[in-house]
Design a protein around this motif. Structure first.
Motif, PDB file in Angstrom:
ATOM      1  N   LYS A 255     -29.949 -16.934 -11.135  1.00  0.00           N
ATOM      2  CA  LYS A 255     -31.019 -17.680 -11.077  1.00  0.00           C
ATOM      3  C   LYS A 255     -31.933 -16.848  -9.088  1.00  0.00           C
ATOM      4  CE  LYS A 255     -29.415 -22.543 -12.339  1.00  0.00           C
ATOM      5  NZ  LYS A 255     -28.831 -23.107 -12.200  1.00  0.00           N
ATOM      6  N   SER A 256     -31.133 -15.320  -8.816  1.00  0.00           N
ATOM      7  CA  SER A 256     -31.838 -15.405  -7.934  1.00  0.00           C
ATOM      8  C   SER A 256     -32.934 -14.583  -7.714  1.00  0.00           C
ATOM      9  CB  SER A 256     -30.581 -13.867  -7.314  1.00  0.00           C
ATOM     10  OG  SER A 256     -30.739 -13.119  -8.545  1.00  0.00           O
ATOM     11  N   ASN A 257     -33.105 -14.235  -9.002  1.00  0.00           N
ATOM     12  CA  ASN A 257     -34.972 -14.150  -8.987  1.00  0.00           C
ATOM     13  C   ASN A 257     -35.970 -15.311  -8.270  1.00  0.00           C
ATOM     14  OD1 ASN A 257     -34.661 -15.637 -11.147  1.00  0.00           O
ATOM     15  ND2 ASN A 257     -35.488 -14.159 -12.212  1.00  0.00           N
ATOM     16  N   ARG A 258     -35.514 -16.196  -8.355  1.00  0.00           N
ATOM     17  CA  ARG A 258     -36.078 -17.689  -8.063  1.00  0.00           C
ATOM     18  C   ARG A 258     -36.033 -17.704  -6.012  1.00  0.00           C
ATOM     19  NH1 ARG A 258     -33.312 -21.210 -12.550  1.00  0.00           N
ATOM     20  NH2 ARG A 258     -34.222 -20.519 -14.123  1.00  0.00           N
ATOM     21  N   GLU A 259     -37.442 -18.498  -6.491  1.00  0.00           N
ATOM     22  CA  GLU A 259     -36.934 -19.144  -4.565  1.00  0.00           C
ATOM     23  C   GLU A 259     -36.133 -19.618  -4.741  1.00  0.00           C
ATOM     24  OE1 GLU A 259     -41.198 -20.135  -3.995  1.00  0.00           O
ATOM     25  OE2 GLU A 259     -42.195 -17.931  -4.003  1.00  0.00           O
ATOM     26  N   ARG A 260     -35.402 -19.349  -2.847  1.00  0.00           N
ATOM     27  CA  ARG A 260     -33.939 -20.712  -2.797  1.00  0.00           C
ATOM     28  C   ARG A 260     -34.845 -20.632  -1.518  1.00  0.00           C
ATOM     29  NH1 ARG A 260     -32.694 -15.766  -4.049  1.00  0.00           N
ATOM     30  NH2 ARG A 260     -31.874 -13.994  -2.593  1.00  0.00           N
ATOM     31  N   SER A 329     -23.229 -20.394  30.227  1.00  0.00           N
ATOM     32  CA  SER A 329     -22.206 -21.078  28.437  1.00  0.00           C
ATOM     33  C   SER A 329     -22.840 -22.227  28.423  1.00  0.00           C
ATOM     34  CB  SER A 329     -20.560 -21.409  29.727  1.00  0.00           C
ATOM     35  OG  SER A 329     -20.493 -20.373  30.349  1.00  0.00           O
ATOM     36  N   GLY A 330     -22.233 -22.295  26.854  1.00  0.00           N
ATOM     37  CA  GLY A 330     -23.175 -23.333  26.689  1.00  0.00           C
ATOM     38  C   GLY A 330     -23.445 -23.484  25.008  1.00  0.00           C
ATOM     39  N   ASN A 331     -23.786 -23.755  24.154  1.00  0.00           N
ATOM     40  CA  ASN A 331     -24.059 -23.482  22.880  1.00  0.00           C
ATOM     41  C   ASN A 331     -25.452 -23.377  22.250  1.00  0.00           C
ATOM     42  OD1 ASN A 331     -21.188 -25.204  22.081  1.00  0.00           O
ATOM     43  ND2 ASN A 331     -22.399 -27.170  22.345  1.00  0.00           N
ATOM     44  N   TYR A 332     -25.596 -22.064  21.859  1.00  0.00           N
ATOM     45  CA  TYR A 332     -26.877 -21.932  21.352  1.00  0.00           C
ATOM     46  C   TYR A 332     -27.346 -21.450  20.168  1.00  0.00           C
ATOM     47  CZ  TYR A 332     -27.034 -19.362  25.723  1.00  0.00           C
ATOM     48  OH  TYR A 332     -26.998 -19.366  26.995  1.00  0.00           O
ATOM     49  N   ARG A 333     -28.063 -22.257  18.892  1.00  0.00           N
ATOM     50  CA  ARG A 333     -27.999 -22.764  17.951  1.00  0.00           C
ATOM     51  C   ARG A 333     -29.771 -21.428  17.579  1.00  0.00           C
ATOM     52  NH1 ARG A 333     -29.988 -28.429  16.355  1.00  0.00           N
ATOM     53  NH2 ARG A 333     -28.171 -28.782  16.942  1.00  0.00           N
ATOM     54  N   CYS A 334     -29.015 -21.134  16.399  1.00  0.00           N
ATOM     55  CA  CYS A 334     -29.919 -19.856  15.560  1.00  0.00           C
ATOM     56  C   CYS A 334     -30.789 -21.125  14.197  1.00  0.00           C
ATOM     57  CB  CYS A 334     -29.609 -18.846  15.152  1.00  0.00           C
ATOM     58  SG  CYS A 334     -28.503 -18.296  14.339  1.00  0.00           S
ATOM     59  N   ILE A 335     -31.943 -20.899  14.375  1.00  0.00           N
ATOM     60  CA  ILE A 335     -32.550 -22.103  12.836  1.00  0.00           C
ATOM     61  C   ILE A 335     -33.386 -20.639  12.261  1.00  0.00           C
ATOM     62  CG2 ILE A 335     -34.166 -23.649  11.954  1.00  0.00           C
ATOM     63  CD1 ILE A 335     -33.930 -24.573  14.818  1.00  0.00           C
ATOM     64  N   ALA A 336     -32.966 -20.573  11.325  1.00  0.00           N
ATOM     65  CA  ALA A 336     -33.330 -19.752   9.572  1.00  0.00           C
ATOM     66  C   ALA A 336     -34.334 -20.560   8.704  1.00  0.00           C
ATOM     67  CB  ALA A 336     -32.333 -19.208   9.053  1.00  0.00           C
ATOM     68  N   LYS A 337     -35.742 -20.038   8.468  1.00  0.00           N
ATOM     69  CA  LYS A 337     -36.836 -20.938   7.916  1.00  0.00           C
ATOM     70  C   LYS A 337     -37.641 -20.152   7.416  1.00  0.00           C
ATOM     71  CE  LYS A 337     -39.012 -23.929  10.633  1.00  0.00           C
ATOM     72  NZ  LYS A 337     -39.549 -24.960  11.747  1.00  0.00           N
ATOM     73  N   ASN A 338     -37.737 -20.774   5.926  1.00  0.00           N
ATOM     74  CA  ASN A 338     -38.683 -20.022   4.812  1.00  0.00           C
ATOM     75  C   ASN A 338     -39.352 -22.043   4.152  1.00  0.00           C
ATOM     76  OD1 ASN A 338     -37.386 -21.414   2.933  1.00  0.00           O
ATOM     77  ND2 ASN A 338     -36.609 -18.989   2.279  1.00  0.00           N
ATOM     78  N   ALA A 339     -40.671 -21.016   3.609  1.00  0.00           N
ATOM     79  CA  ALA A 339     -40.850 -22.331   2.929  1.00  0.00           C
ATOM     80  C   ALA A 339     -40.105 -23.931   2.035  1.00  0.00           C
ATOM     81  CB  ALA A 339     -41.924 -21.682   1.184  1.00  0.00           C
ATOM     82  N   LEU A 340     -38.983 -22.923   1.686  1.00  0.00           N
ATOM     83  CA  LEU A 340     -37.910 -24.386   0.358  1.00  0.00           C
ATOM     84  C   LEU A 340     -37.388 -24.704   1.574  1.00  0.00           C
ATOM     85  CD1 LEU A 340     -39.571 -21.982  -1.437  1.00  0.00           C
ATOM     86  CD2 LEU A 340     -37.502 -22.473  -2.802  1.00  0.00           C
ATOM     87  N   GLY A 341     -37.056 -24.179   3.258  1.00  0.00           N
ATOM     88  CA  GLY A 341     -36.593 -25.397   3.627  1.00  0.00           C
ATOM     89  C   GLY A 341     -35.647 -24.611   4.808  1.00  0.00           C
ATOM     90  N   ALA A 342     -35.025 -24.736   5.504  1.00  0.00           N
ATOM     91  CA  ALA A 342     -34.221 -24.398   7.239  1.00  0.00           C
ATOM     92  C   ALA A 342     -32.871 -24.532   7.223  1.00  0.00           C
ATOM     93  CB  ALA A 342     -34.993 -25.145   8.168  1.00  0.00           C
ATOM     94  N   ILE A 343     -32.532 -24.020   7.935  1.00  0.00           N
ATOM     95  CA  ILE A 343     -30.656 -23.589   8.160  1.00  0.00           C
ATOM     96  C   ILE A 343     -30.029 -23.266   9.194  1.00  0.00           C
ATOM     97  CG2 ILE A 343     -29.850 -21.774   7.380  1.00  0.00           C
ATOM     98  CD1 ILE A 343     -27.330 -22.881   5.964  1.00  0.00           C
TER      99      ILE A 343
END
Length: 1198
Positions: A255-260, A329-343
């Motif tokens: 299913k990898s050719n589909r958007e995700r 020191s502390g917590n650093y957050r990276c966010i990955a986002k495209n049209a179908l969602g974010a993580i």
């Protein structure tokens, strides 16, 4: 007043802060002069982590100073390293530096280990850091078999690099077989571990040469991994390739050719930890896969990212924080986002710290009996432990010293003695590293000494700080005093600042600060002093700064920079561009005060700085340069919204070259009808990059755009794509429709045809229609091809017609055309004007009247009436073949006119004709009329001849235009005295048949002015004037005055009456006798004889303006005007200066007559010729007798 220095920095002026730029140094840390006894001090050593090149000799540095000079020893891995036993190891003389010769033999790995150097003399021992020596390594990649990778388009992919572990770690990069770096993007990028990550693959990722390279900088080598082959295929292609290997129940359901939505490729999971050391660069990485390609964003939980230390790398997939500290020191957050969602993924960062100094121990110099302390304070995470060594031995096992006491991170000394001298080491360590510092205690008893050179000259710019050095040493610590002037004048406390190192600071030096300053150092053992000299200089200033300039590309710009400076300083002027050197280009020239840039280009824009440097100061001034030009052409023309009669054109503006674009000009080309010819379409403001264009049917359009700014217009853009509009019926008809006949029986209809652009379609034709205006006939029509004329034959003569011309093509007709009126052809008029009447107004003007010709008889457009008139010829002129007729034309329907310029007293004949567009009609019957008399013109000439003592004769020619019958002549004259005043005027009437008249009873030797005109019954005509002079009495000169040069008027000359003088009468008798003798001699010498032809000459040359007598006329000799330099005739000895030589004649007749040429008349009387230049008449012939000149006569006797 004197200033004293204390152990701590003393501020003499309350409220003033010393310069931050100046480094204050405590006296306890002062350098001990090398000529004094002192413990060793390590001055140079190799780094703690020392990676060596195994191909070169190993050099481990250890340098130290001390007195006496120290000796050196080494330990290796904690045990004594005997350098004498190893032939490959040598120690540099006077140094502790080891040189291990492995290039001849041996291996670097043999000498891998931890080394420490010890420098020792009688006062103590200093030790170096633990130096870990390791050879660099660049191992080869382990051999592995790499299978080709085949995957479906859209899948994610990670190509592992896994470089060999080297020392130091290698630098990783990916290239192809051609050593070209593989392009990277938000979709494809390299991770911190060297792997190549694909968020999703595309067919263009297919290649067989993905190669990972590892570069080992220390050994300058590059290692290469085996190429990796990647093939990206579609789902159908992939299923076809593996179908043979799958059973009937196995289905490839990728299913990898589909958007995700995104998922992280690294790091794994939702959280991870990261530990970094203080002062290093913190690098956090997040790489995600997904379709479409995800974007990465960063944030810090419960805080913000440090603004000036944060940067992003690798298309924002890597976050870097420079000079990281515990606060990061502390917590650093990276966010990955495209049209179908974010993580998102959270990275917990902990910053640890190897030990770092808070207070490092400093060398301590004490005098016997003094107290002191060594302080060693360090921090770290975890907090480091502090340990002390004395002379390289742990202080716990070192020899006891009663003067010292250890208190944690401090060693306290009291009542020290010379034996207390030693070198102490402070070691601060934790699990991440250690710090080691050497600090000696040197017990000395030394009088003060000043280390600064004597009589140092300080030069300082006015209004700037002045720092006078006084480096000193002494034990115990000396006090410092400063004096100004030879007498030691007191220094004011509010002006000076004294620093702990002895430096005297004048915060704001003025001109009166100039002088000699004395520094005095004292302790209980003695005193030392030193003098310093201070000069204050005028500051360097730029009095004429460069100015901001805006110039056009290709022109020349000049920047001016005038500098004023202290006369004792020599400045140098340097020009910079954007804080760097000027381009090495011949276009840049620098003279004394100017920088000139010729042929300016775009790259020359920037900031130009003039820097004036002296040995003491520098100043600078900057100016900007903006290079402008006409805009660059627009590009990327695109046609959208394409309709039948409109289209939208868009474009991208070119560079405005620093001058805003004010408008865009759009032009079009019609490739079908006028290929290569561009026409103006429209204009739009410079802020607009689209235009809605109105189009005509059946045109192949191409467009181009030009940009315009204040400097001019750009070159045209590239042409747009072509656009063909659909055909349509014409939307306009021909213009300039006319109907005129070329013959009496036709009608020629003409029009201006439509051009191809206006035709709107193929098959352009014209429907021509006509009918008589005043009739009831229907319209007659004909369709003709694309022409501009149609001829209707068989029409009546000059009849009005209604005409219209309509355009049509294969699609249809144009709108109904307008109707215009024309006429069929004209013919010559049939009737002449009647009732022609002539009224004579005066002798030169007559008025003519006639009756108008009926319009029907004109048979055309009435243009006017034309009068022919001519003068009747006299009988003597009638034989001439041609009679000159004059013509006057009167426009329109006028029925009368004036005939000007007629000659008086003349007979004229005239007739009148009507004129139309075809020509003239018949002439009316001739009418004869005469003009009355007029006043005559002036007489043609007037001459004055035969002057005598009391008479003058006038001779004239009648008027050339009598303009009537002459009735008489009117003569008026008046005398003119010697002052040119006019006397009374005398009138005289002379019959008209006379042409000669003699005036008698005039005054002798008198000048008269004459006014002469003719008269008819109409009145007197114009007059002619002349002047004349009667002759003098008894031989005095008389005659008329010849015309003056250029004016033709004779000038009056005052005559002297000498006739009554006795000497003149005697002279005249002598002259007469001499002439008689000469004539007799002349007659004797002639063989044939002859007579002197005076009378004949006079009759033949009866010119009223008496000419100078020629040789044949009895001239007295050969005289010449100033402009007539002809030589004398043969036989004449008269000199050219018009005088007779004394040896020839003592009495020249030319001497009489007041400078005029003397002549004898035929009766022997003397005539005075007034000066006036006339052209000499030609000689009458060789047979003419020579004038009886006395000079010629005398020549004849020779």
């Amino acid at each position: 007043m004197q200033l004293k220095i204390m152990p701590k920095k003393k501020r003499l002026s309350a409220g003033r802060v010393p310069l931050i730029l100046f480094l204050c140094q405590m006296i306890s840390a002062l350098e001990v002069p090398l000529d004094l006894v002192q413990p060793p001090t390590i001055t140079q050593q190799s780094p703690k982590d020392y990676i060596i090149d195994p191909r070169e000799n190993i050099v481990i540095q250890c340098e130290a100073k001390g007195k006496p000079p120290p000796s050196f020893s080494w330990t290796r891995n904690g045990t004594h390293f005997d350098t004498d036993k190893d032939p490959l190891v040598t120690m540099k003389p006077g140094s502790g530096t080891l040189v291990i010769n492995i290039m001849s033999e041996g291996k670097a790995e043999t000498y891998e280990g931890v080394y420490q150097c010890t420098a020792r003399n009688e006062r103590g021992a200093a030790i170096s850091n633990n130096i870990v020596v390791r050879p660099s390594r660049s191992p080869l990649w382990t051999k592995e078999k790499l299978e080709p990778i085949t995957l479906q388009s859209g899948q994610s992919l990670v190509l592992p690099c896994r470089p060999p572990i080297g020392l130091p770690p290698p630098i990783i990069f990916w290239m192809d077989n051609s050593f070209q770096r593989l392009p990277q993007s938000e979709r494809v990028s390299q991770g911190l571990n060297g792997d190549l990550y694909f968020s999703n693959v595309l067919p263009e990722d297919t290649r067989e040469d993905y190669i990972c390279y590892a570069r080992f900088n220390h050994t300058q080598t590059i290692q290469q991994k085996q190429p990796i082959s990647v093939k990206v295929v579609s789902v159908d292609e992939l299923n076809d390739t593996i179908a043979a290997n799958l059973s009937d129940t196995e289905v490839y359901g990728a299913k990898s050719n589909r958007e995700r939505p995104p998922t992280f490729l690294t790091p794994e999971g939702n959280t991870s930890n990261k530990e970094e050391l203080r002062g290093n660069v913190l690098s956090l990485e997040c790489i995600a896969e997904g379709l479409p390609t995800p974007l990465i964003y960063w944030m810090k939980e419960e805080g913000t990212l440090p603004f000036n230390r944060t940067c992003y790398r690798n298309f924002q997939k890597t976050l870097q924080i420079l000079q990281v500290s515990e606060a990061d020191s502390g917590n650093y957050r990276c966010i990955a986002k495209n049209a179908l969602g974010a993580i998102h993924h959270t990275i917990s960062v902990t910053v640890k710290a190897a030990p770092y100094w808070i207070t490092a121990p400093q060398n301590l110099v004490l005098s016997p009996g003094e107290d002191g302390a060594l302080i060693c304070r360090a921090n770290g995470n975890p907090k480091p432990s502090i340990s002390w060594l004395a002379n390289g031995v742990p202080i716990e096992i070192a020899p006891d010293d009663p003067s010292r006491k250890i208190d944690g991170d401090t060693i306290i000394f009291s009542n020290v003695q010379e034996r207390s001298s030693a070198v102490y080491q402070c070691n601060a360590s934790n699990e991440y590293g250690y710090l080691l510092a050497n600090a000696f205690v040197n017990v000395l008893a030394e009088p003060p000494r000043i280390l600064t050179s004597a009589n140092t000259l300080y030069q300082v710019i006015a209004n700037r700080p002045a720092l006078l050095d006084c480096a000193f040493f002494g034990s115990p610590l000396p006090t410092i005093e400063w004096f100004k002037g030879a007498k030691g004048s007191a220094l004011r406390e509010d002006i000076y600042v004294l620093h702990d190192n002895g430096t005297l600071e004048i915060p704001v030096a003025q001109k009166d600060s100039t002088g000699t300053y004395t520094c005095v150092a004292r302790n209980k053992l003695g005193m030392a002093k030193n003098e310093a000299h201070l000069e204050i200089k005028d500051p360097t200033r730029i009095i004429k700064q460069p100015e901001f300039s805006v110039v056009q590309r290709g022109s020349t710009v000049s920047f001016e920079c005038k500098v004023k400076h202290d006369h004792t300083l020599i400045p140098t002027v340097l020009w910079l561009k954007d804080k760097g050197e000027l381009p090495s280009d011949g276009r840049f020239t620098v003279d004394k005060d100017h920088l000139v840039v010729t042929d300016v280009s775009d790259d020359d824009s920037g900031t130009y700085t003039c820097v004036a440097n002296t040995t003491l100061d520098n100043v600078s001034a900057s100016a900007g340069l903006i290079v402008v030009d006409v805009p660059n052409p627009p590009f990327d023309l695109e046609l959208t919204d394409q309709l039948d009669k409109s289209v939208q054109l868009s474009w991208t503006p070119g560079d405005d070259n620093n001058s805003p674009i004010t408008k865009f000009i759009i032009e079009y080309e019609d490739a079908m009808h006028e290929a290569g010819l561009w026409h103006h379409q429209t204009e739009v403001p410079g802020t607009q990059t689209t235009a809605q264009l109105k189009l005509s049917p059946f045109v192949i359009y191409s467009f181009r755009v030009m940009a315009e700014n204040s400097l001019g217009r750009s070159l045209p853009s590239e042409r747009s794509e072509q656009y063909l509009t659909k055909a349509a019926e014409p939307d306009k008809n021909p213009t300039t429709v006319e109907g005129l006949g070329s013959e009496p029986d036709n009608l020629v209809i003409t029009w201006k045809p439509l051009n191809g652009f206006e035709s709107n379609g193929p098959g352009l034709q014209y429907k021509v229609s006509w009918r008589q205006k005043d009739g009831d006939d229907e319209w007659t029509s004909v369709v003709v091809a694309n022409v501009s004329k149609y001829i209707v034959s068989g029409t009546p003569t000059f009849v009005p017609y209604l005409i219209k011309v309509q355009a049509l093509n294969d699609v249809g007709f144009a709108p109904e055309p307008a109707v215009v009126m024309g006429h069929s052809g004209e013919d010559l008029p049939m009737v002449a004007p009647g009732n022609v009447q002539v009224t004579v107004v005066n002798s030169t003007l007559a008025e003519v009247h006639w009756d108008a010709v009926p319009l029907k008889s004109i048979r055309g457009h009435l243009q006017g009436y034309r009068i022919y008139y001519w003068k009747a010829q006299s009988s003597s002129k009638r034989n001439r073949r041609h009679i000159e007729k004059k013509i006057l034309t009167f426009q329109g329907s006028k029925t009368h006119g004036m005939l000007p310029g007629l000659e008086p007293f003349s007979n004229y004949t005239l007739n009148v004709r009507v004129v139309n567009g075809k020509g003239e009609g018949p002439a009316s019957p001739d009418r004869v009329f005469g003009t009355p008399e007029g006043v005559p013109s002036a007489p043609s000439s007037l001459k004055i001849i035969n002057p005598t003592l009391d008479s003058l004769t006038l001779e004239w020619d009648p008027p050339s235009h009598p303009n009537g019958i002459l009735t008489e002549y009117i003569l008026k004259y008046q005398p003119i005295n010697s002052t040119h005043e006019l006397g009374p005027l005398v009138d005289l009437k002379i019959p008209a048949n006379k042409t000669r008249w003699t005036l008698k009873n005039l005054n002798f030797s008198t000048r008269y002015k004459f006014y002469f005109n003719a008269q008819t019954s109409a009145g007197s005509g114009s007059q002619i004037t002349e002047e004349g002079v009667t002759t003098v009495d008894e031989g005095k000169m008389a005659g008329i005055l010849p015309p003056d040069v250029g004016a033709g008027k004779a000038m009056a000359s005052r005559q002297v009456d000498i006739a009554t003088q006795g000497w003149f009468i005697g002279l005249m008798c002598a002259v007469a006798l001499l002439i008689l003798i000469l004539l007799i001699v002349c007659f004797i010498r002639r063989n044939k004889g002859g007579k002197y032809p005076v009378k004949e000459k006079e009759d033949a040359h009866a010119d009223p303006e008496i000419q100078p007598m020629k040789e044949d006329d009895g001239t007295f000799g050969e005289y010449s005007d100033a402009e007539d330099h002809k030589p004398l005739k043969k036989g004449s000895r008269t000199p050219s200066d018009r005088t007779v030589k004394k040896e020839d004649s003592d009495d020249s007749l030319v001497d009489y007559g007041e400078g005029v040429n003397g002549q004898f008349n035929e009766d022997g009387s003397f005539i005075g010729q007034y000066s006036g230049k006339k052209e000499k008449e030609p000689a009458e012939g060789n047979e003419s007798s020579e004038a009886p000149s006395p000079v010629n006569a005398m020549n004849s006797f020779v």
